[in-house]
Motif scaffolding. Structure first.
Motif, mmCIF file in Angstrom:
data_model
loop_
_atom_site.group_PDB
_atom_site.id
_atom_site.type_symbol
_atom_site.label_atom_id
_atom_site.label_comp_id
_atom_site.label_asym_id
_atom_site.label_seq_id
_atom_site.Cartn_x
_atom_site.Cartn_y
_atom_site.Cartn_z
ATOM 1 N N PRO A 80 0.948 -1.150 0.157
ATOM 2 C CA PRO A 80 -0.016 0.046 0.132
ATOM 3 C C PRO A 80 0.857 0.988 -0.071
ATOM 4 C CG PRO A 80 0.041 -0.982 2.058
ATOM 5 C CD PRO A 80 0.580 -1.921 1.319
ATOM 6 N N ALA A 81 0.435 2.331 -0.659
ATOM 7 C CA ALA A 81 0.998 3.501 -0.584
ATOM 8 C C ALA A 81 1.589 4.093 0.779
ATOM 9 C CB ALA A 81 0.182 4.676 -1.230
ATOM 10 N N ARG A 82 1.058 3.654 1.904
ATOM 11 C CA ARG A 82 1.348 4.186 3.047
ATOM 12 C C ARG A 82 2.851 3.445 3.291
ATOM 13 N NH1 ARG A 82 0.450 1.005 7.442
ATOM 14 N NH2 ARG A 82 -1.001 -0.801 6.848
ATOM 15 N N LEU A 83 3.112 2.236 2.829
ATOM 16 C CA LEU A 83 4.311 1.482 3.181
ATOM 17 C C LEU A 83 5.255 1.464 1.949
ATOM 18 C CD1 LEU A 83 2.715 -1.458 5.098
ATOM 19 C CD2 LEU A 83 4.099 0.556 5.871
ATOM 20 N N ASP A 85 7.430 3.827 1.287
ATOM 21 C CA ASP A 85 8.671 4.391 1.701
ATOM 22 C C ASP A 85 9.445 3.175 2.615
ATOM 23 O OD1 ASP A 85 7.082 4.574 3.609
ATOM 24 O OD2 ASP A 85 7.524 6.602 4.575
ATOM 25 N N THR A 86 8.725 2.332 3.216
ATOM 26 C CA THR A 86 9.210 1.278 3.985
ATOM 27 C C THR A 86 9.902 0.214 3.129
ATOM 28 O OG1 THR A 86 7.583 1.661 5.882
ATOM 29 C CG2 THR A 86 8.796 -0.677 5.693
ATOM 30 N N LEU A 118 7.124 7.246 -5.263
ATOM 31 C CA LEU A 118 7.695 7.866 -4.292
ATOM 32 C C LEU A 118 8.566 9.186 -5.024
ATOM 33 C CD1 LEU A 118 9.480 4.927 -2.470
ATOM 34 C CD2 LEU A 118 7.562 6.590 -1.682
ATOM 35 N N THR A 122 11.926 12.288 -0.699
ATOM 36 C CA THR A 122 11.794 11.175 0.215
ATOM 37 C C THR A 122 12.630 10.132 0.013
ATOM 38 O OG1 THR A 122 9.287 11.428 0.512
ATOM 39 C CG2 THR A 122 10.296 9.194 1.073
#
Length: 137
Positions: A80-83, A85-86, A118, A122
């Motif tokens: 998912p977009a929220r992860l 960067d992880t 991304l 970032t």
């Protein structure tokens, strides 16, 4: 398979493709992947005994025609977009572990950044943090 397990497998795929990009996936890299899977919160509930199996599946997928593109698409669909960067941070962690970033690793990071949507700032921050973590005396 649950959505959580698919996400965790996709994160392992990210690390595996970064490790394999130079055509030499070492035991040390597999060990690092295992360590990350044991300590990071995103892997809570993940059975790290499956890492070798997931790595083999990923390398088989990569060996197929258009394997890298297909693998990147699977990663994009499952993370998912929220992860995002992880996932990118995990890739950078594997790339930076030997304190030397090769051209093929840079290209893969660019492909991963683009596929995950991304922004460059970032990604630059994640990369800079990895450089600081792995710097020697």
């Amino acid at each position: 398979m649950t959505e959580r397990h698919e996400l965790q497998e996709a994160l392992v795929h990210v690390m595996v493709i970064m490790s394999a990009v130079d055509n030499a996936m070492t035991d040390a890299e597999l060990a690092r992947i295992g360590r990350l899977a044991r300590v990071l919160p995103v892997f809570d509930g993940f059975d790290d005994a499956h890492i070798l199996h997931i790595a083999r599946e990923c390398t088989a997928l990569l060996a197929a025609p258009e394997g890298l593109d297909i693998t990147l698409e699977v990663i994009r669909e499952r993370i998912p977009a929220r992860l995002a960067d992880t996932a990118y941070a995990l890739a950078v962690e594997i790339a930076a572990a030997d304190q030397r970033i090769r051209n093929e690793e840079i290209r893969l990071l660019q492909m991963l950044r683009d596929r995950l949507g991304l922004d460059k700032l970032t990604c630059a921050a994640i990369e800079r943090a990895a450089i600081a973590r792995f710097r020697g005396i």
